[in-house]
Design an enzyme around this catalytic site. Structure first.
Site, PDB file in Angstrom:
ATOM      1  N   LEU A 185       9.946   6.113  18.523  1.00 38.49           N
ATOM      2  CA  LEU A 185      10.342   6.057  19.905  1.00 38.49           C
ATOM      3  C   LEU A 185       9.227   5.348  20.659  1.00 38.49           C
ATOM      4  O   LEU A 185       9.476   3.984  21.073  1.00 38.49           O
ATOM      5  CB  LEU A 185      10.710   7.273  20.566  1.00 38.49           C
ATOM      6  CG  LEU A 185      11.444   7.079  21.968  1.00 38.49           C
ATOM      7  CD1 LEU A 185      12.662   6.220  21.929  1.00 38.49           C
ATOM      8  CD2 LEU A 185      11.599   8.545  22.636  1.00 38.49           C
ATOM      9  N   GLU A 237      10.520  -1.817   7.286  1.00 39.49           N
ATOM     10  CA  GLU A 237      11.522  -1.093   8.201  1.00 39.49           C
ATOM     11  C   GLU A 237      12.532  -0.676   7.170  1.00 39.49           C
ATOM     12  O   GLU A 237      13.290  -1.608   6.510  1.00 39.49           O
ATOM     13  CB  GLU A 237      12.102  -2.115   9.087  1.00 39.49           C
ATOM     14  CG  GLU A 237      13.358  -1.536   9.874  1.00 39.49           C
ATOM     15  CD  GLU A 237      13.130  -0.140  10.291  1.00 39.49           C
ATOM     16  OE1 GLU A 237      12.224   0.435  10.713  1.00 39.49           O
ATOM     17  OE2 GLU A 237      14.352   0.638   9.995  1.00 39.49           O
ATOM     18  N   CYS A 286       1.121  -2.347  15.543  1.00 33.46           N
ATOM     19  CA  CYS A 286       1.233  -1.980  14.288  1.00 33.46           C
ATOM     20  C   CYS A 286       0.525  -3.284  13.186  1.00 33.46           C
ATOM     21  O   CYS A 286       0.801  -4.256  13.525  1.00 33.46           O
ATOM     22  CB  CYS A 286       2.460  -1.843  13.945  1.00 33.46           C
ATOM     23  SG  CYS A 286       2.876  -1.272  11.875  1.00 33.46           S
ATOM     24  N   GLU A 326       0.855  -1.321   0.075  1.00 27.67           N
ATOM     25  CA  GLU A 326      -0.138  -0.146  -0.088  1.00 27.67           C
ATOM     26  C   GLU A 326       0.777   1.292  -0.115  1.00 27.67           C
ATOM     27  O   GLU A 326       1.934   1.229   0.711  1.00 27.67           O
ATOM     28  CB  GLU A 326      -0.854  -0.035   1.241  1.00 27.67           C
ATOM     29  CG  GLU A 326      -1.939  -0.943   1.189  1.00 27.67           C
ATOM     30  CD  GLU A 326      -2.913  -0.970   2.295  1.00 27.67           C
ATOM     31  OE1 GLU A 326      -4.283  -1.140   1.692  1.00 27.67           O
ATOM     32  OE2 GLU A 326      -2.737  -0.690   3.462  1.00 27.67           O
ATOM     33  N   CYS A 385      -1.324   6.190  10.073  1.00 28.71           N
ATOM     34  CA  CYS A 385      -0.105   5.605  10.456  1.00 28.71           C
ATOM     35  C   CYS A 385      -0.259   4.111  11.147  1.00 28.71           C
ATOM     36  O   CYS A 385      -1.305   4.113  12.145  1.00 28.71           O
ATOM     37  CB  CYS A 385       0.680   6.239  11.864  1.00 28.71           C
ATOM     38  SG  CYS A 385       1.046   7.852  11.190  1.00 28.71           S
ATOM     39  N   CYS A 407       6.787  -6.911   7.284  1.00 27.66           N
ATOM     40  CA  CYS A 407       7.942  -6.246   8.066  1.00 27.66           C
ATOM     41  C   CYS A 407       8.183  -7.373   9.229  1.00 27.66           C
ATOM     42  O   CYS A 407       7.472  -8.284   9.607  1.00 27.66           O
ATOM     43  CB  CYS A 407       7.248  -5.023   8.879  1.00 27.66           C
ATOM     44  SG  CYS A 407       8.485  -4.438   9.863  1.00 27.66           S
ATOM     45  N   CYS A 446       6.380  -4.758  15.743  1.00 28.54           N
ATOM     46  CA  CYS A 446       5.545  -4.048  16.933  1.00 28.54           C
ATOM     47  C   CYS A 446       4.262  -4.451  17.335  1.00 28.54           C
ATOM     48  O   CYS A 446       3.435  -4.563  16.407  1.00 28.54           O
ATOM     49  CB  CYS A 446       5.781  -2.678  16.122  1.00 28.54           C
ATOM     50  SG  CYS A 446       7.414  -1.968  16.013  1.00 28.54           S
ATOM     51  N   CYS A 494       3.194   8.539   1.090  1.00 28.98           N
ATOM     52  CA  CYS A 494       3.723   7.547   2.169  1.00 28.98           C
ATOM     53  C   CYS A 494       3.919   6.384   1.566  1.00 28.98           C
ATOM     54  O   CYS A 494       3.201   5.597   1.204  1.00 28.98           O
ATOM     55  CB  CYS A 494       2.911   7.483   3.305  1.00 28.98           C
ATOM     56  SG  CYS A 494       3.528   6.259   4.689  1.00 28.98           S
TER      57      CYS A 494
HETATM   58  N1  SAH Z   1       9.241   0.522  10.235  1.00 27.13           N
HETATM   59  C1  SAH Z   1       9.342   2.199  10.355  1.00 27.13           C
HETATM   60  C2  SAH Z   1       8.700   2.954   9.344  1.00 27.13           C
HETATM   61  C3  SAH Z   1       7.211   2.499   9.579  1.00 27.13           C
HETATM   62  S1  SAH Z   1       6.560   4.147   9.865  1.00 27.13           S
HETATM   63  C4  SAH Z   1       9.255   2.466  11.567  1.00 27.13           C
HETATM   64  O1  SAH Z   1       9.015   1.923  12.520  1.00 27.13           O
HETATM   65  O2  SAH Z   1       9.530   3.636  12.077  1.00 27.13           O
HETATM   66  C5  SAH Z   1       5.028   4.108  10.629  1.00 27.13           C
HETATM   67  C6  SAH Z   1       4.754   4.669  11.787  1.00 27.13           C
HETATM   68  O3  SAH Z   1       3.522   4.521  12.397  1.00 27.13           O
HETATM   69  C7  SAH Z   1       5.845   4.109  12.842  1.00 27.13           C
HETATM   70  O4  SAH Z   1       6.454   5.457  13.527  1.00 27.13           O
HETATM   71  C8  SAH Z   1       5.060   3.400  13.628  1.00 27.13           C
HETATM   72  O5  SAH Z   1       5.775   2.842  15.113  1.00 27.13           O
HETATM   73  C9  SAH Z   1       3.778   4.097  13.628  1.00 27.13           C
HETATM   74  N2  SAH Z   1       2.454   3.067  13.996  1.00 27.13           N
HETATM   75  C10 SAH Z   1       2.317   2.024  13.831  1.00 27.13           C
HETATM   76  N3  SAH Z   1       1.100   1.319  14.494  1.00 27.13           N
HETATM   77  C11 SAH Z   1       0.691   2.563  14.824  1.00 27.13           C
HETATM   78  C12 SAH Z   1      -0.644   2.713  15.203  1.00 27.13           C
HETATM   79  N4  SAH Z   1      -1.477   1.755  15.238  1.00 27.13           N
HETATM   80  N5  SAH Z   1      -1.062   4.093  15.406  1.00 27.13           N
HETATM   81  C13 SAH Z   1      -0.238   4.957  15.387  1.00 27.13           C
HETATM   82  N6  SAH Z   1       1.001   4.874  14.705  1.00 27.13           N
HETATM   83  C14 SAH Z   1       1.327   3.553  14.448  1.00 27.13           C
END
Ligand code: SAH
Length: 350
Positions: free
Chosen positions: A214, A159, A118, A91, A332, A111, A115, A104
């Site tokens: 973070l 990632e 996510c 996507e 996100c 991935c 996390c 984006c």
């Molecule tokens: N793998 C990379 C790139 C992904 S960016 C990374 O972790 O940064 C996607 C962003 O959305 C990251 O900051 C991720 O932590 C955040 N994210 C993931 N799940 C989310 C959710 N349910 N609500 C809000 N942000 C989320």
């Protein structure tokens, strides 16, 4: 194995063509076609039939197909699901802001980081995207939507630092003056904290913005939410951020998804403020987005306000990310290789 022509820089294509006995200006012609999104050698009408055949023998070329296009009725955000050459799907999201259009992009099919909040990591990693596949997310989002893309965030599925070489090549391609020519200062790369790669990235001396996901300022909370923290730890992450900032002079941005009762207390705010000050980072708070398979809830607005107040009291530069495209799961953490999931779900139900 045929070479992927769209992943080549113009100067590399020139060298290749020289070896095929073709004059250098041919590379310029081909690159212009590629730059317009033409992904069919036979459509390159100013090339001889002979050269087109040579190209077909030596190179592969492919245009991603739109499997699904959804447009948010709230804010006009567009989400594409693309079909790749091997049938995999990823996507891409196009968001319109006052200052221009941001795309984006995904960097991997799936991935491996796991996390806990996510959607992109459900089902693990299938494969890396090639430089041309990432480039074509930008190119075909622009062509299909008719919206000129001025900013790119590597914040889709995957990632980016786990696919380092392909992502670096994508950046060279999209930034190339003979290509889409999108400036590095208009590009953000987001990572869950693959610290082993920070030095490599700093050494490239790019003007992009590094965003670090973070989400928690202490090891206990962060390791629970983000397996990438286990074996690395917040101290190491912060030390690497500091070094990156010192080497590049580019301020890092901390992304912090606010999760009810998990990372949104005064304790977390105070600790986050200290870390942000230590590396002069900007803090971007994201109200947690809903992911069906996950049990977490977004923080209440009261808790968010209290959290922000503490950060501001410590003179931390903080913004709250606008939630865009929520009605089409384009926010996100909501992106996924949906087709796979649909297929699995159908299989489970059938
Ligand atoms: N793998 C990379 C790139 C992904 S960016 C990374 O972790 O940064 C996607 C962003 O959305 C990251 O900051 C991720 O932590 C955040 N994210 C993931 N799940 C989310 C959710 N349910 N609500 C809000 N942000 C989320």
């Amino acid at each position: 194995m045929k070479k992927d022509i769209v992943s080549l820089l113009p100067e590399e294509l020139e060298e290749d063509l020289r070896q095929l006995g073709e004059p250098a200006y041919r590379a310029g012609q081909i690159f212009r076609w590629l730059g317009r999104g033409v992904r069919d050698f036979d459509a390159m009408s100013d090339l001889s039939k002979n050269l087109r055949e040579k190209l077909k023998e030596n190179y592969r070329i492919y245009a991603p197909k739109v499997l699904r296009k959804q447009i948010s009725s709230i804010d006009g955000t567009i989400k594409y699901l693309w079909e790749l050459q091997d049938g995999q799907a990823v996507e891409t999201v196009v968001m319109s802001y006052q200052h221009g259009n941001t795309v984006c992009v995904s960097s991997q099919v799936g991935c491996r980081q796991g996390c806990a909040f996510c959607a992109s990591t459900i089902g693990g990693l299938i494969r890396n995207l090639t430089p041309s596949e990432i480039l074509d997310e930008v190119m075909f989002s622009q062509l299909d939507s008719g919206k000129e893309i001025s900013n790119i965030v590597l914040m889709g599925i995957g990632e980016p630092l786990d696919n380092f070489d392909n992502v670096m090549r994508f950046l060279q391609l999209v930034n190339h003056p003979k290509g889409m020519n999108i400036g590095m200062r208009h590009i953000s790369l987001s990572t869950c904290g693959i610290t082993e790669r920070f030095d490599d990235l700093a050494a490239r001396d790019l003007q992009l913005t590094l965003s670090v996901s973070l989400h928690a300022p202490d090891d206990e909370t962060r390791s629970r939410l983000m397996p990438a923290n286990r074996g690395r730890g917040v101290d190491q992450l912060i030390a690497c951020c500091k070094k990156y900032f010192e080497k590049t002079g580019r301020r890092i941005s901390f992304e912090y998804a606010m999760i009810d009762g998990v990372n949104d207390t005064a304790f977390h705010a105070q600790k986050l403020a200290a870390l942000a000050r230590e590396v002069s980072a900007h803090v971007n708070l994201i109200p947690l987005n809903h992911v069906e398979e996950r049990q977490f809830r977004p923080s209440t607005s009261g808790h968010m306000k209290a959290f922000i107040k503490i950060l501001e009291e410590h003179q931390v530069n903080v913004t709250v990310r606008r939630r865009l495209g929520s009605d089409v799961d384009a926010s996100c953490g909501q992106l996924r290789r949906k087709r796979e999931i649909d297929r699995n779900r159908n299989a489970a139900e059938g």
